[in-house]
Motif scaffolding. Structure first.
Motif, short mmCIF file in Angstrom:
data_model
loop_
_atom_site.label_atom_id
_atom_site.label_comp_id
_atom_site.label_asym_id
_atom_site.label_seq_id
_atom_site.Cartn_x
_atom_site.Cartn_y
_atom_site.Cartn_z
N TYR A 82 0.89 -1.25 -0.21
CA TYR A 82 -0.34 -0.31 0.16
C TYR A 82 1.04 1.21 -0.02
O TYR A 82 2.02 1.22 -0.15
N GLU B 162 -0.10 5.48 0.79
CA GLU B 162 -0.30 7.34 1.41
C GLU B 162 0.02 7.90 0.39
O GLU B 162 1.06 8.10 -0.73
N ILE C 72 -5.15 6.34 1.04
CA ILE C 72 -4.34 4.95 0.74
C ILE C 72 -4.27 4.42 -0.26
O ILE C 72 -5.70 3.63 -0.05
N GLN D 44 3.88 2.21 2.81
CA GLN D 44 3.16 1.39 3.78
C GLN D 44 3.87 0.34 4.50
O GLN D 44 3.21 -0.85 4.27
N ASN E 35 4.50 -0.94 6.69
CA ASN E 35 4.37 -1.32 8.46
C ASN E 35 4.46 -3.03 8.59
O ASN E 35 4.05 -3.19 10.28
#
Length: 329
Positions: free
Chosen positions: A129, A131, A220, A245, A247
């Protein structure tokens, strides 16, 4: 024989027309399956058609943004080589069926999309992903900033446009993750256009607010779509910022293999797509900017946007294909 783009880093303008055949063929293949409820079949048809047509082009192409990484995608994967090998060395970003769910449901704004530029000119991003925030042309550089909260960006855009925030419309993907963003945008006084899928189309819509009613894209979505959207905005003078992203440890490790060392970096339009960019998008289903493929007894009609960053030319091409056999129907 392999050759680089010319000394100015520009691509042969003939390629601008040739890549239209690539998106046309993918769009026609997918359009046969629109409204059938099978997004995987529609996507596979578009992938097969796009790959076949790409391999007829006189390029030495490497896919930088594709259907996914090699272990996930059997064709049009990141790193796959395409073209005849007898032409300029180019990076290729593509989405054979942007908005596959949209196509399966026969909803608006499904597209077949491709961008090309000289080797090393597109962000080599993992399939994660991203943003994003994007606006169309005509604004000062940096008018919006991904590091700022939504209300600040909306106020800055409204000032630059010379209107109240209440006259700004933001395009946002309709996802649960965007609930806080949607609340913030509405509290700031702006309107929202929620879309179910297809964030490349969502970003492109910012380039012509008078026609589409969309001033800014926020939220996103996919990183591959972000790079393709950056390529389109390079051709029109718009702006986009993106932040991957990353994460999880796995995502950060995949990014590091692609040369991305800072997981929090905000990328600008030019950092995602530089050099001489050519871009094409063909409508699969009807949308705000492009009509979907039309089938008739004696012809197929396609509607395509062709763009080039060097000349800042945007062509809108409606093609009437009387020889349907070229689509292998």
């Amino acid at each position: 024989m392999t050759r680089a783009p010319d000394e100015t880093g520009t691509l042969d303008r003939i390629l601008t027309l040739e890549i239209a055949r690539v998106t046309e063929r993918a769009a026609v293949a997918a359009a046969h399956l629109r409204g059938r409820g099978d997004e995987k079949a529609a996507d596979q048809a578009a992938v097969d058609a796009m790959r076949s047509e790409l391999n007829t082009l006189a390029i030495e192409g490497v896919i930088v943004i594709g259907e996914g990484e090699r272990d996930e995608a059997p064709m049009l994967f990141i790193g796959e080589q395409v073209g005849t090998g007898e032409g300029p060395a180019v990076d290729v970003a593509l989405d054979p069926l942007e908005g596959r769910t949209v196509c399966a449901k026969n909803l608006p704004n499904s597209l077949a999309v491709i961008a090309m530029t000289g080797r090393g000119s597109l962000l080599n991003a993992p399939d994660v992903y991203m943003e994003k925030i994007a606006v169309g042309p005509g604004y000062p550089e940096g008018v919006v900033d991904l590091a700022q909260p939504p209300e600040v960006n909306l106020q800055a855009l409204a000032r630059a446009k010379g209107v109240a925030v209440s006259e700004i419309t933001a395009c946002i993907l309709d996802r649960p993750r965007h609930a806080p963003l949607i609340e913030a945008v509405r509290e700031a006084g702006a309107a929202i256009r929620l879309i179910g899928d297809g964030d490349i189309a969502g970003v492109i819509h910012t380039t012509d607010p008078e026609q589409t009613g969309i001033d800014i894209y926020m939220g996103i979505g996919g990183a591959p779509e972000g790079v393709l959207a950056a390529a389109a905005l390079r051709c029109t003078g718009g702006q986009i910022q993106g932040r991957l992203q990353l994460n999880t440890n796995d995502k950060r490790a995949r990014a590091e293999k692609m040369g991305i060392s800072d997981p929090y970096r905000i990328y600008s339009t030019h950092e995602m797509a530089s050099g001489d960019v050519i871009f094409a998008a063909t409508g699969v289903t009807d949308g705000n900017l492009l009509d979907g493929v039309r089938f008739y007894n004696d012809r197929i009609v396609t509607h395509t946007l062709l763009m080039r960053s060097r000349s800042r030319t945007v062509r809108e091409m409606r093609a009437y294909h009387h020889d349907k056999s070229k689509f292998h129907l």
